[in-house]
Design an enzyme around this catalytic site. Sequence first.
Site, PDB file in Angstrom:
ATOM      1  CG  HIS A  16      72.848  -1.912  58.653  1.00  0.00           C
ATOM      2  ND1 HIS A  16      71.976  -2.964  58.796  1.00  0.00           N
ATOM      3  CD2 HIS A  16      73.908  -2.193  59.439  1.00  0.00           C
ATOM      4  CE1 HIS A  16      72.482  -3.849  59.653  1.00  0.00           C
ATOM      5  NE2 HIS A  16      73.660  -3.402  60.052  1.00  0.00           N
ATOM      6  CB  THR A  17      73.472   1.704  52.474  1.00  0.00           C
ATOM      7  OG1 THR A  17      74.680   0.988  52.239  1.00  0.00           O
ATOM      8  CG2 THR A  17      73.732   2.814  53.456  1.00  0.00           C
ATOM      9  CG  ASP A  18      73.036  -4.457  51.524  1.00  0.00           C
ATOM     10  OD1 ASP A  18      72.388  -4.158  52.551  1.00  0.00           O
ATOM     11  OD2 ASP A  18      73.592  -5.579  51.372  1.00  0.00           O
ATOM     12  CB  ALA A 100      84.845 -13.487  61.906  1.00  0.00           C
ATOM     13  CB  SER A 103      80.897 -12.354  53.536  1.00  0.00           C
ATOM     14  OG  SER A 103      80.255 -11.147  53.828  1.00  0.00           O
ATOM     15  CB  SER A 105      77.196 -17.570  55.444  1.00  0.00           C
ATOM     16  OG  SER A 105      76.892 -16.197  55.447  1.00  0.00           O
ATOM     17  CD  GLU A 133      73.597 -15.418  54.451  1.00  0.00           C
ATOM     18  OE1 GLU A 133      74.563 -15.790  53.768  1.00  0.00           O
ATOM     19  OE2 GLU A 133      73.634 -15.365  55.691  1.00  0.00           O
ATOM     20  CG  ASP A 145      77.522  -9.749  52.900  1.00  0.00           C
ATOM     21  OD1 ASP A 145      77.866  -8.546  52.830  1.00  0.00           O
ATOM     22  OD2 ASP A 145      76.968 -10.247  53.897  1.00  0.00           O
ATOM     23  CE1 TYR A 194      71.632  -6.981  57.740  1.00  0.00           C
ATOM     24  CE2 TYR A 194      69.496  -7.738  56.967  1.00  0.00           C
ATOM     25  CZ  TYR A 194      70.752  -7.210  56.706  1.00  0.00           C
ATOM     26  OH  TYR A 194      71.109  -6.922  55.412  1.00  0.00           O
TER      27      TYR A 194
HETATM   28  C1  GLA Z   1      75.185  -8.166  56.309  1.00  0.00           C
HETATM   29  C2  GLA Z   1      74.233  -8.404  55.134  1.00  0.00           C
HETATM   30  C3  GLA Z   1      74.499  -7.382  54.020  1.00  0.00           C
HETATM   31  C4  GLA Z   1      74.495  -5.953  54.563  1.00  0.00           C
HETATM   32  C5  GLA Z   1      75.376  -5.835  55.807  1.00  0.00           C
HETATM   33  C6  GLA Z   1      75.275  -4.489  56.448  1.00  0.00           C
HETATM   34  O1  GLA Z   1      76.509  -8.410  55.943  1.00  0.00           O
HETATM   35  O2  GLA Z   1      74.402  -9.711  54.625  1.00  0.00           O
HETATM   36  O3  GLA Z   1      73.536  -7.536  53.002  1.00  0.00           O
HETATM   37  O4  GLA Z   1      73.198  -5.517  54.817  1.00  0.00           O
HETATM   38  O5  GLA Z   1      75.043  -6.829  56.774  1.00  0.00           O
HETATM   39  O6  GLA Z   1      75.784  -3.521  55.612  1.00  0.00           O
END
Ligand code: GLA
Length: 333
Positions: A16-18, A100, A103, A105, A133, A145, A194
């Site tokens: 939760h930094t990107d 799960a 990533s 997707s 996405e 991701d 989210y």
């Molecule tokens: C998901 C989102 C990413 C990122 C993470 C949390 O995987 O697709 O972009 O924000 O959550 O770090």
Amino acid sequence: MITARAPGRVNLIGDHTDYTGGLVLPMAIDLATTVEGEPGGDTVVLSSADEGSEAVVPLDVADPPSVSPPWARYVAGVVAVMRPAGGLRGSVSTTLPLGAGLSSSAALEVAVALALGFDGTPLALAHLCQSAEQVASGVPCGIMDQLASAAGVEGHALLIDCTSLDVTPVRMPDAVDVWVVHSGVPRGLAGSAYADRRAECDEAAARIGPLRAATVADASSLSDPLLRRRARHVVTENERVGAFADALTAGDIDELGPLMTASHASLRDDFEVSIPVLDELVDRLAATPGVIGARLTGAGFGGCVVALAHPGATLSPGARRVRAATGASLTTQ
Ligand code: GLA
């Protein structure tokens, strides 16, 4: 015949930094999605043995979220964003667990885009697939991701600066094995949580400036206690990512565990994206002999825990060791 292959990812630290322009440290893993087929026509038709269903997406698809079955929405998202010149008929298969938090997707999107003829840099591929996405799922995800899947480097994690979008490979020490353990709770990203978190970060940034440049003192100055906690998570998580990457480079293995523990606590207490099942799993793993550290990985609310361990450690049944793998690729026959 073309074959496109795209890996999933595990994030070692920096969640939760990107989407705030922060730092993340994911690695592409040796579990991947493969799209095989013959280009041509004006439809993308992909059968999936894993899902037991077929995606049929016309090149002029108008509303990806309405496409059925649900996994076909990601195919439709790529088609809608990319508008490729021609279709494809073939199949998709994966060694990734679906939904799960590894990533699956993003791997599907990246493999489909390559199979449909995307020709550009890994960063451009990641941007395209991040948009796909968002279009497909309605979730305002960041770029981590898709960029990890597109730009993976064998044997390395990727330090990604989500402001400059510089990707710096960080060699994984031989003395560290990476494990993923599924909590058994499907990751439910598509809920509003989210988007709520992202909106809270935007709100905090509107008050104290970009969170990437903010300090703990800046975060503490927020009068709203909820925004204060959210900003504190982001600011301290960025610091932990930097320290973690430095420790990996220097081989300071002992520093990794406490940083992972602190990251999990921050995601749990300040960012509130953990659930009790993940907390218990992290505690159990952290207490397992040979484990260096453990934390939730990805968005939270379910999905996987990542653990680092000394070689030879025995983790719980269901734990899976993963290796840092190379990014997406395309072969033509
Ligand atoms: C998901 C989102 C990413 C990122 C993470 C949390 O995987 O697709 O972009 O924000 O959550 O770090």
